[in-house]
Enzyme design. Structure first.
Site, PDB file in Angstrom:
ATOM      1  CB  ILE A 438      -9.532 -33.981  10.341  1.00  0.00           C
ATOM      2  CG1 ILE A 438      -9.582 -35.514  10.287  1.00  0.00           C
ATOM      3  CG2 ILE A 438      -8.688 -33.536  11.525  1.00  0.00           C
ATOM      4  CD1 ILE A 438     -10.353 -36.163  11.427  1.00  0.00           C
ATOM      5  N   GLY A 439     -11.192 -31.201   9.434  1.00  0.00           N
ATOM      6  CA  GLY A 439     -11.242 -29.742   9.554  1.00  0.00           C
ATOM      7  C   GLY A 439     -10.981 -29.019   8.259  1.00  0.00           C
ATOM      8  CB  SER A 440      -7.902 -28.138   6.505  1.00  0.00           C
ATOM      9  OG  SER A 440      -7.197 -29.366   6.470  1.00  0.00           O
ATOM     10  CE1 TYR A 519       3.644 -34.497   4.598  1.00  0.00           C
ATOM     11  CE2 TYR A 519       3.244 -33.584   6.770  1.00  0.00           C
ATOM     12  CZ  TYR A 519       2.803 -33.868   5.497  1.00  0.00           C
ATOM     13  OH  TYR A 519       1.537 -33.511   5.112  1.00  0.00           O
ATOM     14  NE  ARG A 522       1.789 -29.217   6.728  1.00  0.00           N
ATOM     15  CZ  ARG A 522       1.142 -28.072   6.908  1.00  0.00           C
ATOM     16  NH1 ARG A 522       1.168 -27.140   5.992  1.00  0.00           N
ATOM     17  NH2 ARG A 522       0.437 -27.863   7.997  1.00  0.00           N
ATOM     18  CG  ASP A 606      -7.647 -30.191  15.540  1.00  0.00           C
ATOM     19  OD1 ASP A 606      -8.593 -30.956  15.768  1.00  0.00           O
ATOM     20  OD2 ASP A 606      -7.450 -29.660  14.426  1.00  0.00           O
ATOM     21  CG  HIS A 648      -7.292 -34.697  14.573  1.00  0.00           C
ATOM     22  ND1 HIS A 648      -7.508 -35.967  14.088  1.00  0.00           N
ATOM     23  CD2 HIS A 648      -6.231 -34.208  13.881  1.00  0.00           C
ATOM     24  CE1 HIS A 648      -6.624 -36.222  13.136  1.00  0.00           C
ATOM     25  NE2 HIS A 648      -5.836 -35.182  13.004  1.00  0.00           N
ATOM     26  CD  GLU A 672      -1.706 -42.695  11.954  1.00  0.00           C
ATOM     27  OE1 GLU A 672      -1.639 -43.571  11.076  1.00  0.00           O
ATOM     28  OE2 GLU A 672      -1.226 -42.840  13.085  1.00  0.00           O
ATOM     29  CG  HIS A 702      -0.165 -36.992   5.352  1.00  0.00           C
ATOM     30  ND1 HIS A 702      -0.046 -35.629   5.235  1.00  0.00           N
ATOM     31  CD2 HIS A 702      -0.573 -37.217   6.621  1.00  0.00           C
ATOM     32  CE1 HIS A 702      -0.363 -35.064   6.388  1.00  0.00           C
ATOM     33  NE2 HIS A 702      -0.687 -36.000   7.235  1.00  0.00           N
TER      34      HIS A 702
END
Length: 766
Positions: A438-440, A519, A522, A606, A648, A672, A702
């Protein structure tokens, strides 16, 4: 005149709870260490509110993860897979539900109404056994009382709890969750009895679902619940708190007719029409109105003069002794304390109020209503309001003209998506079931140190670029070794996907410690949009071109979309949100075109927060979706057919906006899917046709749990049952920045192996 706070940030001014949680999860500290940090934070919060003069101070708004999960623990509603055997629920079971563990996955996580906060969705069914299994609410009330602070214990209301739940796995989707009301109310009665015995005189039930479009059966559940609780609540003052939107007329009628309720809390910021309802429908005699006039979801200083006028009009309706000044919702959605912002521009700082300042604002308004107005405080506030209205840094005429010129076009790409995908495949030559992330990639301690030292000017720009280049090279090499098809550069230069772009756009300001919980542990640091937005210079082109030069495989350019930047920022409240969004869209459009000119063939924009911003009332959906989807299309309407545009989305319920997602006209969407029991796939089973590329996430990032090749292959096969082979992508649910490399590498290895396994099976079946 009394004052009240709906709730308060939990993380602490320096994110003390975040670091304590992560240390505990990593096995570096004990449960006692974690509890000590939490106890100290609670004590400081209660003392702060008491010192500020707040009369109704909340307790049980602190949480180690989220308040809905706390309620699940209170009710003992633990899914069987966690092997809980009864008794008081401890950290092991609690955090397994939130995060999963080595053997079982976490419960679903989704957005809390239209905020960037998340909650753990309860899983219930006809066989769920309820028992009083967490005494947290009572313990925290007693804890505050021992410190000399009499608080208002806060519970998630029983009806909202059920309406926010979902049928457990294996339970019919049509199962009536409200049928469990009679099963959970005995536990609520036990909690209420213990609170009364401990000396509580007030209790607050948060029932935010009252602002939604509820049918007569759902409204009847509120009447039934609070009628059943009436004898248990006898002797207590009962506040029902609502927030985030106007309360509909029928819900208002139901709420204000509840005999067991003493007071009603309304959001008068996002629920401005509720004011008219109170004035036209009347307010029950002898009841308290907790008036949410101070914004709990933004960081702008309250317009005290305007709020005082509103309060005075309400005072004439409900009576002087029955009006309580409050926040519009919990302050957990805003930053903690402006005092910690020593480097923020002084003019902009004068326009702001964080949680600690909002507590003071609430009390100042209450005192003013009681005839004790602090003239100097009100005068300083009026001067700040005037400064903001007249400041030349807020307005950019060129930007406003460009945004106004957008009207009259829907900004669609000239060619349909099917033809574009054919053109892109000829250029990219990807295999069936292409893999990507997804990217990171993981944000290591060393990487964070490099960014921190560069910002502090402890290392030179050359040293910083060299370090980031080395990290990108490492991430590219890992992906090539894993045999991933479309690569990412890992975003090592970015601490946060919104903050990074905001720092390079005009009209944004940034805090040093303006952290907000998203969350669990985070936290995010939303930028502040104070003025018109434009892009002075390219933002990502250098890093994307550098990464592409390191590989022959396609390298995604990674951008955050305009709607997500908007929804994950503290947004100016002096113009409509859609106008600000269009300005951001034009800035991102320039970046997209520069990436394409730089040779980047795949660009991901995104829009993780597009669904999150959907208004809570259905009548407002169409207008929002129109300008939000339009904003996305603006960003990429000018690229060539051969440039593949990805987007995304994550952690929301997408099924009800699937047609708007299709209308975004992206070439590929990654979305997701795994943590929500693959409910996204149900929309395709029901006949919705999706012709663009799509990558429903095959595993939950997660959770530290590593899925097997077989598990991922099983998920992909479920997708292939409803989606065409030539449009399906294989990818995780979300970015990997919160994970560790010892989790990421085996998970991605299994993901790629699963894709290859199914490719082989598909080829042999021909």
């Amino acid at each position: 005149m009394a004052s009240h706070i709906v709730g308060y940030p939990r993380m602490g001014p320096k994110r003390e709870l975040k670091f304590a949680l992560e240390s505990f999860w990593d096995g570096k500290s004990s449960a006692e260490d974690l509890e000590k940090v939490a106890t100290d934070l609670r004590a400081s919060i209660w003392k702060q509110m008491a010192d500020a003069g707040i009369k109704y101070i909340p307790s049980n708004t602190f949480s180690y993860y989220d308040q809905v999960l706390d309620t699940t623990a209170m009710l003992g509603a633990v899914p069987e897979r966690y092997s809980w055997t009864g008794g008081e629920i401890g950290f092991s079971t609690y955090f397994s539900m939130a995060r999963g563990n080595a053997t079982v996955p976490a419960m679903e996580m989704t957005k809390w109404f239209d905020t960037n906060y998340h909650f753990i969705v309860p899983e219930l069914g006809p066989n769920t056994k309820f028992s009083y299994s967490s005494h947290k609410a009572v313990n925290e009330y007693k804890e505050a009382k021992a410190l000399g602070v009499d608080t208002v214990p806060v519970l998630v209301g029983p009806v909202s709890y059920l309406l926010l739940s979902k049928p457990a796995k294996g339970v019919e989707k049509s199962f009536a969750l409200l049928s469990l009301l009679s099963s959970i109310l005995p536990v609520y009665k036990e909690v209420i009895a213990e609170l009364k015995a401990a000396g509580a005189t007030w209790i607050q039930f948060d029932e935010p679902t009252l602002v939604l479009d509820l049918d007569s059966h759902q409204l009847a559940a509120f009447s039934a619940a609070y009628t059943e609780l009436e004898s248990a609540l006898s002797g207590l003052n009962v506040l029902i708190e609502t927030y985030f939107a106007d309360i509909p007329a029928e819900s208002y009628k139901t709420l204000t007719s509840l005999n067991s309720v003493t007071a009603y809390g309304f959001d008068l910021i996002r629920g401005a029409k509720t004011l008219d309802l109170i004035k036209s429908a009347g307010f029950p005699s002898g009841k308290y109105l907790f008036a949410g006039v101070v914004d709990g979801r933004n960081i702008w200083a309250d317009d005290l003069a305007a709020s005082l006028t509103t309060l005075e009009s309400l005072e004439a309706i409900v009576g002087k002794d029955k009006l309580v000044v409050s926040t519009s919702c919990s302050l957990m959605h805003t930053a903690v304390d402006l005092v910690n912002e020593t480097k923020l521009d002084s003019e902009i700082k004068s326009w702001l109020a964080f949680a600690a300042q909002k507590v003071v604002e609430v009390n100042a308004l209450a005192k003013a209503l009681a005839g004790q107005k602090d003239e100097a405080y009100f005068a300083a506030n009026a001067a700040a309001q005037a400064s903001r209205r007249s400041s030349p840094r807020v307005t950019n005429e060129e930007v406003q003209k460009a945004a106004a010129a957008l009207k009259g076009s829907d900004h669609r790409r000239a060619t349909n998506v099917s033809a574009r995908l054919d053109a892109q495949q000829k250029k990219l030559n990807l295999p069936v079931l292409p893999t990507t992330t997804i990217g990171s990639f993981p944000q290591t301690v060393e990487l964070r140190r490099v960014r921190r030292e560069y910002k502090a000017k402890k290392i030179s720009e050359e040293e910083y670029i060299s370090a980031i280049k080395e990290e990108i090279s490492k991430v590219v090499k890992i992906q090539e070794e894993l045999d991933i098809d479309v690569l990412v550069h890992g975003e090592p230069e970015r601490n946060d996907m919104v903050e990074y772009f905001g720092e390079q756009l005009s009209g944004f300001a940034f805090t040093a410690n303006g952290w907000v919980q998203s969350y669990g542990s985070r936290c995010v640091k939303p930028p502040i949009i104070y003025g018109d937005v434009s892009r002075p210079n390219a933002m990502t082109v250098f890093w994307s071109k550098l990464a592409q030069s390191m590989t022959s495989r396609p390298m995604k350019g990674m951008l955050t979309g305009p709607v997500t930047i908007l929804n994950w920022s503290f947004v100016r409240n002096d113009q409509p949100r859609f106008e600000t969004c269009y300005q951001i869209a034009l800035a991102i459009k320039k970046e997209v075109e520069d990436l394409e000119a730089g040779g980047i063939q795949v660009i991901q924009i995104d829009e993780a927060a597009l669904r999150e911003g959907l208004p809570l009332r259905k009548a407002e959906h169409a207008f929002y979706l129109d300008w939000a989807v339009h904003s996305f299309r603006i960003t990429n309407c000018g690229v060539q057919d051969t440039t593949q545009i990805h987007t995304h989305m994550c952690y929301s319920n997408f099924n009800d906006i699937i047609h708007s997602i299709i209308n975004m006209d992206a070439d590929v969407i990654t979305i997701e899917n795994s943590r929500s029991d693959e409910k996204l796939l149900s929309v395709f089973r029901e006949g919705v046709k999706y012709g663009a590329g799509i990558g429903p996430g095959v595993y939950d990032i997660h959770s530290p749990r590593i899925p097997s090749t077989e598990e991922i292959a099983d998920r992909v096969n479920k997708m292939l049952a409803v989606l065409d082979t030539n449009i399906l992508w294989v990818n995780p649910d979300c970015g990997l920045k919160t994970r560790k490399y010892n989790e990421v590498k085996p998970a991605l290895t299994n993901m790629v192996s699963a894709a290859k396994l199914i490719r082989t099976q598909l080829a042999s079946a021909k």
